[in-house]
Scaffold this motif. Structure first.
Motif, mmCIF file in Angstrom:
data_model
loop_
_atom_site.group_PDB
_atom_site.id
_atom_site.type_symbol
_atom_site.label_atom_id
_atom_site.label_comp_id
_atom_site.label_asym_id
_atom_site.label_seq_id
_atom_site.Cartn_x
_atom_site.Cartn_y
_atom_site.Cartn_z
ATOM 1 N N LEU A 20 6.566 0.722 4.872
ATOM 2 C CA LEU A 20 5.297 1.319 5.295
ATOM 3 C C LEU A 20 4.076 0.513 4.861
ATOM 4 O O LEU A 20 2.945 0.973 5.058
ATOM 5 N N LEU A 21 4.261 -0.663 4.288
ATOM 6 C CA LEU A 21 3.119 -1.402 3.765
ATOM 7 C C LEU A 21 2.052 -1.661 4.823
ATOM 8 O O LEU A 21 0.848 -1.517 4.557
ATOM 9 N N ALA A 22 2.462 -2.033 6.037
ATOM 10 C CA ALA A 22 1.478 -2.307 7.085
ATOM 11 C C ALA A 22 0.725 -1.037 7.466
ATOM 12 O O ALA A 22 -0.500 -1.057 7.640
ATOM 13 N N ASP A 23 1.443 0.075 7.595
ATOM 14 C CA ASP A 23 0.793 1.352 7.902
ATOM 15 C C ASP A 23 -0.169 1.743 6.793
ATOM 16 O O ASP A 23 -1.294 2.196 7.052
ATOM 17 N N GLN A 24 0.262 1.597 5.546
ATOM 18 C CA GLN A 24 -0.584 1.966 4.421
ATOM 19 C C GLN A 24 -1.847 1.113 4.369
ATOM 20 O O GLN A 24 -2.952 1.630 4.155
ATOM 21 N N GLU A 25 -1.699 -0.183 4.580
ATOM 22 C CA GLU A 25 -2.874 -1.053 4.520
ATOM 23 C C GLU A 25 -3.857 -0.730 5.638
ATOM 24 O O GLU A 25 -5.078 -0.761 5.438
ATOM 25 N N ASP A 48 -0.714 8.390 -8.690
ATOM 26 C CA ASP A 48 0.267 7.815 -7.766
ATOM 27 C C ASP A 48 -0.367 6.746 -6.893
ATOM 28 O O ASP A 48 -0.268 6.768 -5.661
ATOM 29 N N LEU A 49 -1.005 5.801 -7.558
ATOM 30 C CA LEU A 49 -1.509 4.620 -6.864
ATOM 31 C C LEU A 49 -0.336 3.879 -6.234
ATOM 32 O O LEU A 49 -0.393 3.467 -5.074
ATOM 33 N N TYR A 50 0.747 3.721 -7.000
ATOM 34 C CA TYR A 50 1.964 3.093 -6.513
ATOM 35 C C TYR A 50 3.069 4.135 -6.382
ATOM 36 O O TYR A 50 2.972 5.239 -6.926
ATOM 37 N N GLU A 61 -0.045 -6.835 -4.280
ATOM 38 C CA GLU A 61 -0.983 -7.670 -3.535
ATOM 39 C C GLU A 61 -1.748 -6.860 -2.496
ATOM 40 O O GLU A 61 -2.962 -7.028 -2.323
ATOM 41 N N MET A 62 -1.046 -5.965 -1.796
ATOM 42 C CA MET A 62 -1.722 -5.143 -0.800
ATOM 43 C C MET A 62 -2.729 -4.211 -1.452
ATOM 44 O O MET A 62 -3.850 -4.023 -0.970
ATOM 45 N N CYS A 63 -2.346 -3.616 -2.569
ATOM 46 C CA CYS A 63 -3.239 -2.700 -3.274
ATOM 47 C C CYS A 63 -4.502 -3.428 -3.741
ATOM 48 O O CYS A 63 -5.617 -2.903 -3.623
ATOM 49 N N ARG A 69 -11.654 -4.551 -0.934
ATOM 50 C CA ARG A 69 -12.480 -4.188 0.217
ATOM 51 C C ARG A 69 -13.382 -2.997 -0.102
ATOM 52 O O ARG A 69 -14.545 -2.955 0.288
ATOM 53 N N VAL A 70 -12.810 -2.005 -0.798
ATOM 54 C CA VAL A 70 -13.600 -0.833 -1.179
ATOM 55 C C VAL A 70 -14.739 -1.242 -2.101
ATOM 56 O O VAL A 70 -15.883 -0.787 -1.954
#
Length: 393
Positions: A20-25, A48-50, A61-63, A69-70
């Motif tokens: 789900l990494l792409a969906d989450q990002e 539950d960041l991860y 890396e995605m996180c 960006r935020v």
């Protein structure tokens, strides 16, 4: 001051084996746009960041990309760990990160020490209560030494340790200027909240639920742990997870809370819905109907959970289903006529098939996906060993 309340990102989680990494990002990157368009000052992440205590390199890396960006959009970020996180790992380099606007509140002994951020009306104190597993948290609270407002840390259970945490927070808050407003981040199961199938139980060391009155004294409580957005009181809310992690969440509209703090405290809370990268759907029908009928065309791009009603359990059902529905991830068999009649006819469906085909089909039906090449080799080896043992008597 405007606060964006989020929680339960679960970066790195899979959905019935799908990455789900792409969906989450996609969804989480949109938070930066909300920061800009809604003029958000602070983004909070209540646990539950991860999804794992030791997240993969790709998840980290995605996180980092999303948090950057935020931050670039102009918001400060306050994070506290949940029951899926490792507090020590999430809190690594906390002092250095705070200099860049990322505030990691992970230490139990420091939960009464807020992040202080100012607006036109004065300071706002952000207190982060990391997930408190009762017995380890009780021992940690006992070891904190002389902490202002410390009470009875011998009591056991979720309510006891959270009550002690809030006692320390309210004591600190009372010692500050009267115009100081407060936001508390907490990861807990508060009485009245509605769980889904995707939360991990936190019933360790006693009853997992705690009363909402534990959090009395805070202007706003940003809760995490339950994955559905919900309001327990005007100042007491769950934001829910930004992405659906079980089919029990299929009807939920994922969202975040925009929290406005005025001079006297909480001024209002508004909901903002999040995009859905791929919807979840459930269906009940025979396999032939699902494969043939046009009425199911709108399910072809959804994550699909199918319940097959065929009288006889179809072989290689998941493989066949995924030919039309490539995102089918879950399969059950519930014949309308009842399993007893169907079981009697199952011998007709398997007649003439070799042992390897039957074993492969059994694994696929139970797990919802075909066995890998290496798994098929193991099945073949096991069957050969069985044949040798049988021949040897």
């Amino acid at each position: 001051m405007r606060v964006l309340h989020t929680s339960d990102w679960h970066v790195g989680r899979t959905f019935h084996g799908r990455d789900l990494l792409a969906d989450q990002e996609q969804v989480l990157s949109g938070l930066a746009d909300l920061v800009t368009t809604e003029r958000v000052d602070v983004v909070v992440i209540s646990g539950d960041l991860y999804d794992r205590a030791v997240p993969s390199g790709e998840a980290v890396e995605m996180c980092v990309r999303v948090l950057a960006r935020v931050r670039e959009a102009g918001a400060q970020i306050v994070v506290t760990p949940g029951n899926h996180d490792s507090a020590a790992r999430v809190g690594a380099f906390a002092e250095f990160a705070a200099a860049g606007g990322l505030h990691l509140r992970t230490r139990i002994c420091g939960l009464h020490e807020p992040v202080l951020l100012d607006d036109a009306h004065g300071p706002v104190a952000f207190y982060g209560i990391p997930y408190l597993e009762p017995d380890p948290a009780r021992r940690a609270l006992q070891s904190c030494g002389d902490v202002p407002g410390a009470g009875d840390v011998d009591a056991r259970g979720h309510a006891a340790v959270l009550t002690e945490a809030m006692r320390r927070i309210t004591t600190d808050l009372r010692a500050r200027a009267s115009q100081t407003r407060s936001v508390v981040l907490a990861h807990a199961f508060v009485t009245g909240g509605e769980p889904t199938e995707s939360e991990r139980t936190i019933a360790v060391g006693g009853v997992e639920q705690v009363p909402g009155s534990v959090f009395d004294g805070a202007h706003y409580v940003a809760l995490g742990h339950l994955h559905g957005p919900q309001r327990l009181d005007e100042h007491l809310r769950y934001s829910g997870s930004p992405v659906a992690y079980s089919f029990s969440e299929a009807r939920q509209r994922k969202s975040v809370w925009l929290v406005d703090l005025a001079e006297s405290g909480l001024a209002g809370v508004e909901r903002r819905e999040l995009p859905v990268p791929r919807r979840l759907a459930t269906v009940r029908a025979t396999l032939d109907d699902l494969l043939a009928h046009e009425q199911y065309a709108d399910l072809e791009e959804a994550y699909l959970s199918a319940t097959l009603t065929d009288e006889v359990r179809p072989l290689e059902a998941m493989r066949r289903l995924q030919q039309r529905f490539p995102h089918a991830v879950h399969l059950e068999w519930e014949p309308d006529a009842g399993r007893a009649t169907s079981t009697l006819r199952y011998s007709e469906a398997v007649r003439g098939r070799d042992d390897h085909t039957l074993a492969r089909g059994f694994v696929a039906d139970c797990r919802g996906s075909e066995p890998t090449t290496s798994e098929q080799e193991l099945l073949s080896e096991a069957l050969r060993s069985a044949d040798v043992a049988e021949a040897a008597g």
